[in-house]
Scaffold this motif. Structure first.
Motif, PDB file in Angstrom:
ATOM      1  N   UNK A   5      11.304 -34.521   8.339  1.00 32.51           N
ATOM      2  CA  UNK A   5      12.297 -33.720   9.086  1.00 32.51           C
ATOM      3  C   UNK A   5      13.151 -34.620   9.962  1.00 32.51           C
ATOM      4  N   UNK A   6      12.497 -35.594  10.564  1.00 30.30           N
ATOM      5  CA  UNK A   6      13.244 -36.530  11.419  1.00 30.30           C
ATOM      6  C   UNK A   6      14.152 -37.410  10.578  1.00 30.30           C
ATOM      7  N   UNK A   7      13.635 -37.848   9.438  1.00 29.72           N
ATOM      8  CA  UNK A   7      14.475 -38.658   8.551  1.00 29.72           C
ATOM      9  C   UNK A   7      15.724 -37.875   8.142  1.00 29.72           C
ATOM     10  N   UNK A   8      15.543 -36.589   7.831  1.00 32.70           N
ATOM     11  CA  UNK A   8      16.690 -35.766   7.427  1.00 32.70           C
ATOM     12  C   UNK A   8      17.725 -35.698   8.549  1.00 32.70           C
ATOM     13  N   UNK A   9      17.241 -35.604   9.785  1.00 35.62           N
ATOM     14  CA  UNK A   9      18.167 -35.612  10.909  1.00 35.62           C
ATOM     15  C   UNK A   9      18.926 -36.926  10.970  1.00 35.62           C
ATOM     16  N   UNK A  10      18.229 -38.014  10.716  1.00 35.61           N
ATOM     17  CA  UNK A  10      18.870 -39.331  10.708  1.00 35.61           C
ATOM     18  C   UNK A  10      19.930 -39.427   9.627  1.00 35.61           C
ATOM     19  N   UNK A  11      19.621 -38.916   8.460  1.00 36.00           N
ATOM     20  CA  UNK A  11      20.586 -38.928   7.355  1.00 36.00           C
ATOM     21  C   UNK A  11      21.846 -38.172   7.774  1.00 36.00           C
ATOM     22  N   UNK A  12      21.631 -37.021   8.382  1.00 38.12           N
ATOM     23  CA  UNK A  12      22.749 -36.180   8.799  1.00 38.12           C
ATOM     24  C   UNK A  12      23.626 -36.922   9.822  1.00 38.12           C
ATOM     25  N   UNK A  13      22.995 -37.497  10.846  1.00 38.92           N
ATOM     26  CA  UNK A  13      23.750 -38.183  11.897  1.00 38.92           C
ATOM     27  C   UNK A  13      24.518 -39.368  11.328  1.00 38.92           C
ATOM     28  N   UNK A  14      23.851 -40.114  10.465  1.00 38.39           N
ATOM     29  CA  UNK A  14      24.474 -41.306   9.911  1.00 38.39           C
ATOM     30  C   UNK A  14      25.604 -40.933   8.953  1.00 38.39           C
ATOM     31  N   UNK A  15      25.386 -39.912   8.130  1.00 37.94           N
ATOM     32  CA  UNK A  15      26.428 -39.468   7.195  1.00 37.94           C
ATOM     33  C   UNK A  15      27.675 -39.065   7.951  1.00 37.94           C
ATOM     34  N   UNK A  16      27.492 -38.354   9.051  1.00 36.90           N
ATOM     35  CA  UNK A  16      28.641 -37.794   9.742  1.00 36.90           C
ATOM     36  C   UNK A  16      29.278 -38.758  10.734  1.00 36.90           C
ATOM     37  N   UNK A  17      28.460 -39.604  11.355  1.00 40.51           N
ATOM     38  CA  UNK A  17      28.989 -40.416  12.446  1.00 40.51           C
ATOM     39  C   UNK A  17      28.882 -41.920  12.234  1.00 40.51           C
ATOM     40  N   UNK A  18      28.104 -42.364  11.238  1.00 37.46           N
ATOM     41  CA  UNK A  18      27.883 -43.799  11.070  1.00 37.46           C
ATOM     42  C   UNK A  18      29.099 -44.502  10.479  1.00 37.46           C
ATOM     43  N   UNK A  19      29.284 -45.770  10.846  1.00 39.42           N
ATOM     44  CA  UNK A  19      30.362 -46.568  10.253  1.00 39.42           C
ATOM     45  C   UNK A  19      30.045 -46.796   8.778  1.00 39.42           C
ATOM     46  N   UNK A  20      31.069 -47.201   8.036  1.00 39.16           N
ATOM     47  CA  UNK A  20      30.867 -47.444   6.614  1.00 39.16           C
ATOM     48  C   UNK A  20      29.800 -48.513   6.405  1.00 39.16           C
ATOM     49  N   UNK A  21      29.839 -49.496   7.261  1.00 33.05           N
ATOM     50  CA  UNK A  21      28.881 -50.594   7.162  1.00 33.05           C
ATOM     51  C   UNK A  21      27.447 -50.114   7.372  1.00 33.05           C
ATOM     52  N   UNK A  22      27.259 -49.314   8.418  1.00 31.17           N
ATOM     53  CA  UNK A  22      25.908 -48.788   8.688  1.00 31.17           C
ATOM     54  C   UNK A  22      25.449 -47.885   7.551  1.00 31.17           C
ATOM     55  N   UNK A  23      26.359 -47.074   7.054  1.00 24.64           N
ATOM     56  CA  UNK A  23      26.001 -46.180   5.952  1.00 24.64           C
ATOM     57  C   UNK A  23      25.570 -46.994   4.749  1.00 24.64           C
ATOM     58  N   UNK A  24      26.335 -48.020   4.464  1.00 27.56           N
ATOM     59  CA  UNK A  24      26.012 -48.841   3.300  1.00 27.56           C
ATOM     60  C   UNK A  24      24.644 -49.496   3.458  1.00 27.56           C
ATOM     61  N   UNK A  25      24.338 -49.907   4.683  1.00 27.62           N
ATOM     62  CA  UNK A  25      23.091 -50.635   4.866  1.00 27.62           C
ATOM     63  C   UNK A  25      21.866 -49.726   4.911  1.00 27.62           C
ATOM     64  N   UNK A  26      22.049 -48.499   5.468  1.00 24.07           N
ATOM     65  CA  UNK A  26      20.852 -47.704   5.778  1.00 24.07           C
ATOM     66  C   UNK A  26      20.743 -46.361   5.082  1.00 24.07           C
ATOM     67  N   UNK A  27      21.874 -45.816   4.652  1.00 26.31           N
ATOM     68  CA  UNK A  27      21.801 -44.405   4.263  1.00 26.31           C
ATOM     69  C   UNK A  27      20.941 -44.178   3.023  1.00 26.31           C
ATOM     70  N   UNK A  28      21.126 -44.997   2.004  1.00 27.81           N
ATOM     71  CA  UNK A  28      20.399 -44.741   0.759  1.00 27.81           C
ATOM     72  C   UNK A  28      18.881 -44.817   0.964  1.00 27.81           C
ATOM     73  N   UNK A  29      18.452 -45.804   1.739  1.00 29.56           N
ATOM     74  CA  UNK A  29      17.009 -45.946   1.965  1.00 29.56           C
ATOM     75  C   UNK A  29      16.442 -44.748   2.737  1.00 29.56           C
ATOM     76  N   UNK A  30      17.275 -44.155   3.576  1.00 28.73           N
ATOM     77  CA  UNK A  30      16.811 -42.969   4.306  1.00 28.73           C
ATOM     78  C   UNK A  30      16.880 -41.726   3.422  1.00 28.73           C
TER      79      UNK A  30
END
Lengths: 592, 592
Positions: B127-152
């Motif tokens: 559930x917490x991971x899903x929240x992280x995915x949501x926050x990163x998808x909506x607010x993360x920079x392209x760089x952060x998304x590229x580095x972290x989103x898929x693994x989450x």
């Protein structure tokens, strides 16, 4: 977080709600005065707060390990128990002929609340001993009384109740334990009992087990059950043939050993018959009725302790800015939603206290009133109120303890805080001494029909009289207390009529289906009446010049209860009266 | 006692109550069909029942010991988590561009319920991971998304939310953690956070912490808080400057580590800004709204599991003779009072499931509807329903788990039975992700005023339409479902008007005082409407020839809810509207 016995509140409830002042004026209690009663409560409060309350946490953490049949109580329990019984607290309500002090059950009810608020695990043992005293006083032979009663009255020894077997819980007809006459007036008992509270411990030199078992050739079912007294140590000093074979790992009351007891693995445990053969259940009910009020008081106790802890936390913890407060964070007690939780806790606690004390007073009157008609009426009133005192108060205990956790936020879920222990401890009270469902069924099917319904009608009339006094005499601070309370009472009245009709028309299923919501409704109306009566007395004392700040608070609390909690009454009435049809159809939903 | 995912019931609720059939027909979900959705649910149900459910007890007993900064998860968790994420369950609702399957949140809601019913401690992490995915998808920079989103998204790594500090819980304005720019686009984070769920564990190679902290010279209060992504392991493989300094000893969810996290004891923990500076709270709310529905589903989940366990026990355990049964003891499920408890459990569970699924559907529609007006309306609906889904369902979780203990009698208090664990686990859900009091305040002060009250009015109109359909189309088996449901909805409508007036007249105290009973009232009306809608659909399918025995059961359950539980609505309305006056005066009672 420690516990301070709310002695002033208890004394006020005893005098003004349960009617000690009136009883004293009528000479019911010999030379006891209200002042003396309060002095005793203050003493008890000191003992509870100073000696017992610190044991609560210790008991929870340490538990009661069993090794080689020996149960070790948590550190400090032995010393505290000795000091407690030697100070005479166990003997408070006991018969004077056997070392008791013969004080009113009403006074003892407040004391029971204190012991259990301080430590429910500690307070539980003496509740069982009190049941043993009652059963032995009423049903034991002269010989048994001479041998055992004084030691139980003083608390030098403790007693247990042995009812449950794995296959026989709420339904004792399936009981299998056996008792065979030994030819010398004693019996040899064999069987296994479970859930035996304080079945084994190291606080006293002897433990007196009261055990239900069947005589040879006893009829099947509940009419073939007899009660036996089976001591751990026999009069000649030998150990009896019984042992603790296991300890339950429980959700709460870790400081109270819940034992599996095995009787008669060898030559048979030696026991003596209490009361008539095959009449054991009646004797056991004597114990249980007593214990039921005691368990109700445990509900009040845990609610009081949880409330004190939540209040202290809410005064201390700062989060957010409340209302028009200046800069900075406010104590959370200033936030309306937190106030609602705390007031709900406080109001339910006070309401259930009122009901329990009222029940104790009825029992006193049933024993002590000069007039037999009055004694009998009081006994009926006590019979009516006992299931409400037990079930309403213990449900409240759980709800208030749960709210207590909520007030603490995240801290409430952390065991170190202590708030969670209250919920864990409280959760047993709706189950033991007859589940709350059994209490509701008892209320509806056995207590409502007492005297053709006249007992419950009289009780409702008494509630109504309080509501009418509020209407006539209550000042502006009472707000809508009178109409709201009146509505709750009228809902109770209509639901009562519905259930009495269902019983009279041989539709017991309808009565059974509505029993639990009806008991809750009864508790709300009766609890609201208790608080309103306290509020009227507070108003009168204030008018007479008292500046006690507790007086306006009592009026406000009665109002909050009537306007915010007793409002559930109408819905409960609908649930009771709609009840059976919907329940019957819905059994389908359980099958699928 | 094991858990079987109620797949048929879930699928029916998704299709008929939450409206998946309609959404599919409208083309909202691409080539997803109702049949495919049910197949996915069956797969998920097998995983939950076979792999996760057996871990529930293990997690409770083993806990998550911390040694030298390393948290060891309970035996079996690591293997189960790997199998679970590799099977694609974490990725179910995730964006397809980052390895997700892009399936509806509604479908995922049912899956979340299953994971958490099987093991709440296990289900909580994702559930917490899903929240992280949501926050990163909506607010993360392209760089952060590229580095972290898929693994989450795939669950190869997990995420945490770091909000709370000892002095800053419900009120984050007091937050003290600091972040300083390092000059290379990264920041150095320093501070201590408490109650960090899954803050440290040994299930994955990395843990991505989302941490609220203040930039230098940030404004005081909540407008000076920024959000940072702080990984346990840095991109170059070094350990970041952060550690788990402690684990809470909690009432429940023992298999879920609740950590004290310390950031930056040395050179400072390396982190990157997520979203705009000083706008961290908005980003965190993205996570929290998502997580709030998830926590509501935990309430449904634990209620479902407790109900299954109580039902199984009540079918098996024999005590007493029910009604006109022949000789011998009846299964306790045949006793009306036990039936009432079980039906209450089942009805509340189904009602809260309906509310949560409805919320998920609104979120799907807010993301996927073709028409912008519809998207916006759906988003408003989701905003309105989220606090109800969270708070009503988690209160229900506690109540149902407590009833589950009661059905078991004495066995329920013994930890071995497993019923008590459900209550211990359930008790956190009303507290975390915003206490239920905070949810109620959010509902009343922020959600009711949405679109000048039009959002809540539309929702009430939708409920009313269901009640009217029951009145017109419901057969005799519906009993008094229509009038009772209608009354509950009208109570909600009047209470809503009262609160909107209070807010408009600048009497926020009145609105705040009534918030909690109002949320309960909302849940009863909405839950009753959900069950009635299911019952109408069941009636239609039965009329069309279906002989599924679940159909009459659905009608009976809707009726039971309306006639026996929604009856509380009127009293709640009175509590809301009487509320403030009584509360205000009664604050006196708290002072004394």
């Amino acid at each position: 977080m420690t516990y301070r016995a709310p002695v002033a509140e208890m004394a006020f409830t005893i005098r003004q709600v349960a009617g000690l002042d009136r009883a004293v004026a009528e000479g019911l209690h010999g030379d006891l005065t209200a002042d003396l009663a309060e002095t005793i409560l203050e003493e008890a409060g000191r003992f509870a707060s100073d000696v017992l309350a610190p044991l609560n946490r210790v008991g929870d953490r340490h538990g009661t390990p069993l090794r080689d049949g020996v149960v070790t109580m948590p550190p400090g329990f032995r010393e505290a128990y000795r000091a407690w019984s030697e100070a005479g607290w166990n003997a408070l309500p006991g018969p004077e002929a056997y070392g008791g002090q013969g004080l009113p059950l009403l006074l003892n009810a407040a004391c029971i609340e204190m012991w259990n608020a301080a430590s429910m695990s500690f307070g539980l043992g003496p509740l069982l001993t009190a049941g043993g005293v009652e059963a032995l006083s009423q049903h034991g032979s002269e010989d048994l009384r001479a041998r055992y009663l004084e030691k139980l009255v003083t608390g030098e020894w403790t007693a247990t109740m042995n009812l449950t077997e794995p296959q026989a819980g709420s339904d004792l007809s399936a009981l299998r334990s056996r008792a065979e006459p030994a030819g010398d007036g004693s019996y040899r008992i064999r069987g296994e009992k479970i859930y035996i509270t304080w079945g084994e411990h190291d606080l006293t030199d002897n433990i007196i087990h009261l055990v239900l078992a069947r005589l040879p050739d006893a009829p099947a079912g509940t009419r073939g059950i007899s009660l036996f007294l089976v001591p751990k140590v026999l009069p000649d000093g030998r150990r009896n043939d019984l042992r603790c074979a296991g300890i339950e790992h429980k959700l709460g009351i870790h400081g109270s050993p819940t034992c599996t007891m095995v009787y008669g693995e060898g030559e048979g445990a030696v026991g003596w018959l209490v009361g008539e053969p095959n009449r054991g259940l009646a004797c056991m009910f004597t114990m249980m009725n007593n214990a039921r009020l005691g368990v109700g008081l445990q509900g009040v106790a845990i609610a009081e302790r949880a409330t004190q802890q939540a209040l202290a936390y809410a005064r201390d913890r700062r989060q957010g800015k409340a209302g028009t407060a200046a800069e900075g964070m406010s104590p959370i007690i200033e936030h309306p939603d937190v106030q609602r939780m705390l007031l709900t806790m406080k109001a339910y606690t006070a309401a259930s206290r009122g009901i329990c004390y009222l029940t104790a007073e009825a029992l006193d009157r049933a024993h002590r009133a000069a007039d037999e008609t009055e004694r009998r009426a009081a006994q009926d009133r006590a019979s009516l109120l006992t299931p409400v005192a037990k079930a309403f108060s213990t449900d409240i205990g759980v709800e208030v303890a749960s709210l207590g956790i909520q007030v603490h936020g995240g801290m409430g879920f952390v065991e170190e805080t202590g708030a969670a222990q209250h919920l864990r401890d409280a959760r047993i009270a709706p189950i033991y001494e007859g589940t709350n469902g059994i209490q509701a069924i008892d209320l509806v099917t056995r207590k409502l029909p007492l005297q053709g319904g006249a007992v419950v009608r009289a009780q409702i009339a008494a509630m109504r009289a309080v509501a009418e006094r509020v209407l006539r005499e209550g000042g502006p601070a009472f707000g809508h207390t009178a109409p709201r309370l009146r509505e709750a009472i009228e809902s109770l009245d209509r639901a009562t009529s519905f259930l009495l009709r269902a019983l009279a028309s041989n539709r017991p299923e309808e009565a059974l289906a509505g029993a639990t919501p009806y008991l809750r409704l009864f508790g709300l109306a009766q609890g609201g009446a208790c608080l309103a009566q306290a509020a009227l007395a507070a108003q009168a004392e204030a008018a007479a010049g008292s500046t006690d700040p507790a007086h306006p608070a009592r009026i406000a609390l009665a109002r909050f209860f009537a306007e915010s909690l007793a409002t559930a009454a109408r819905g409960l009435e609908e649930t009771v009266t709609a009840g059976a049809g919907s329940l019957h159809d819905a059994a389908l939903a359980l099958a699928s």
